[in-house]
Design an enzyme around this catalytic site. Sequence first.
Site, PDB file in Angstrom:
ATOM      1  CE1 TYR A   1      -4.154   1.912   0.556  1.00  0.00           C
ATOM      2  CE2 TYR A   1      -2.536   3.475   1.393  1.00  0.00           C
ATOM      3  CZ  TYR A   1      -3.803   3.201   0.914  1.00  0.00           C
ATOM      4  OH  TYR A   1      -4.718   4.224   0.794  1.00  0.00           O
TER       5      TYR A   1
ATOM      6  CD  GLN B   1     -11.632   2.605  -0.741  1.00  0.00           C
ATOM      7  OE1 GLN B   1     -11.812   2.622   0.477  1.00  0.00           O
ATOM      8  NE2 GLN B   1     -11.557   3.705  -1.474  1.00  0.00           N
TER       9      GLN B   1
ATOM     10  CG  ASN C   1      -6.203   7.219   5.605  1.00  0.00           C
ATOM     11  OD1 ASN C   1      -6.484   6.039   5.831  1.00  0.00           O
ATOM     12  ND2 ASN C   1      -6.828   7.929   4.679  1.00  0.00           N
TER      13      ASN C   1
ATOM     14  CB  SER D   1       7.570  10.433  12.084  1.00  0.00           C
ATOM     15  OG  SER D   1       8.946  10.252  11.865  1.00  0.00           O
TER      16      SER D   1
ATOM     17  CG  HIS E   1       6.942  13.061   8.778  1.00  0.00           C
ATOM     18  ND1 HIS E   1       6.664  12.638   7.509  1.00  0.00           N
ATOM     19  CD2 HIS E   1       8.242  12.761   8.989  1.00  0.00           C
ATOM     20  CE1 HIS E   1       7.748  12.111   6.966  1.00  0.00           C
ATOM     21  NE2 HIS E   1       8.719  12.180   7.846  1.00  0.00           N
TER      22      HIS E   1
ATOM     23  CD  GLU F   1       9.824   6.343  12.804  1.00  0.00           C
ATOM     24  OE1 GLU F   1       9.434   5.919  11.706  1.00  0.00           O
ATOM     25  OE2 GLU F   1       9.370   7.392  13.326  1.00  0.00           O
ATOM     26  CG  HIS F   2      13.909   8.238  12.462  1.00  0.00           C
ATOM     27  ND1 HIS F   2      12.574   8.606  12.492  1.00  0.00           N
ATOM     28  CD2 HIS F   2      14.085   7.572  11.296  1.00  0.00           C
ATOM     29  CE1 HIS F   2      11.968   8.191  11.395  1.00  0.00           C
ATOM     30  NE2 HIS F   2      12.860   7.555  10.650  1.00  0.00           N
TER      31      HIS F   2
ATOM     32  CG  ASP G   1      13.196   9.493   5.904  1.00  0.00           C
ATOM     33  OD1 ASP G   1      13.047   8.467   6.601  1.00  0.00           O
ATOM     34  OD2 ASP G   1      12.672  10.588   6.189  1.00  0.00           O
TER      35      ASP G   1
ATOM     36  CD  GLU H   1       3.597 -31.724  27.423  1.00  0.00           C
ATOM     37  OE1 GLU H   1       2.960 -31.962  26.373  1.00  0.00           O
ATOM     38  OE2 GLU H   1       4.467 -30.851  27.504  1.00  0.00           O
TER      39      GLU H   1
ATOM     40  CG  HIS I   1       1.294 -36.680  21.714  1.00  0.00           C
ATOM     41  ND1 HIS I   1      -0.050 -36.456  21.648  1.00  0.00           N
ATOM     42  CD2 HIS I   1       1.898 -35.602  21.141  1.00  0.00           C
ATOM     43  CE1 HIS I   1      -0.269 -35.279  21.063  1.00  0.00           C
ATOM     44  NE2 HIS I   1       0.906 -34.737  20.748  1.00  0.00           N
TER      45      HIS I   1
END
Length: 424
Positions: free
Chosen positions: A121, A183, A206, A229, A254, A319-320, A353, A407, A412
Amino acid sequence: MKIINVTKNVSLKRTIEAGTETQQQAVTQIIEKVKAYGDEALMALTEKFDGVRLQSFAVTKEEIERAYEEIEEEALAAIREAIENIRDFHARQKRETWITTKEDGTMLGQKVTPLDSVGVYVPGGRAAYPSSIMMNVIPAQVAGVERIVMVSPPQSNGSWPAGVLVTANELGVKEMYKVGGAQAVAALAYGTETIAPIDKIVGPGNIYVALAKRAVFGQVDIDMIAGPSEIVVLADEKANPIFIAADLLSQAEHDPMASAILVTPCEKLAQKVADEVIVQLETLPKKDIAAASIQDYGAIYVTQDLAEAIDVVNQLAPEHLEVLTEEPLTLIGKIKHAGAIFLGPYSSEPVGDYFAGPNHVLPTNGTARFSSPLNVDDFTKKSSIIYYSQAALQANGKKITTLARLEGLEAHARAIDKRLEEEK
């Protein structure tokens, strides 16, 4: 910017956007419409949300040719070189299938298999994000994913920006569909007459895209639900306040919820950066967005010394992270938590980036404590390989049945017993 003397634990954590009840209901309705009506729903929803009535979702050869006529040679050259850098970096991440053998004939291993298909996406509308295409498509290609499907909302003219079309074509993406929003996520997850379903969805979007990705998780895999960000700059008295202010604002522009933080043991530097941010804000095109970010989520933490500053950075798990100290390379071993680490005055965050090579899809909201950047492993799956010889089962069978009965799983145990009895 707020200047704060560190006196307690600090955190970048903000409430993860879960969407309003209205937004959640809207996403659920969109997904159900796409599941029920396929392409017809996609057409109607694209017209409703993007204001475009398309004849076909698929990007045409003519659109791609026109994009090459529109894009400047300098931009095309930069795209091609960035692709080369990013591909080279991710090629070094690739794992291979391995098998090991033991003297008793046992063979154990791990089979690494690329996913069959991935949906990428790419945000659209008024913006164009060629870098987002590179960062999501290239590691999938390096992993060996055969089918990569790209979706992005159309512009008002019914097409995509030239930079987006050219980048996707340079990468060799064959399936490109002009559809966006929840969608598009639904179409990728469940399929329509035109878009066959895929196995994993990656890429930012978004709130509606984020909610849709969360809703379809389980039907397909997803990369992450990324938050706003973040940048943290770790600096000492030698750092350039002009550079620091510019880098803080590079993330603040951002989103009003983006976080920009300086951590330093130097009070004089703290004040210089605070003043410089105000100066640089004045001429920034996205001044209102950046100013809101700085006001609500920006801060300067002043520590007693560099060791305490490093501790604050690890608490923030950003993050950065930019390390602008006199000897940044010596601090790598002390940095435990950060999505990407930028060392030295000329390793500004935008270098990562767009161009350097490492992936810019990074963990946010403090999740760098346990998460990694998007990488080749995200586009593969691993299967364990077990081959037990007759001798190995004879040697270890009793231990296996003991554990099974511990167990309470008698069937088994008997599955092993039957084989042991056969050898008597």
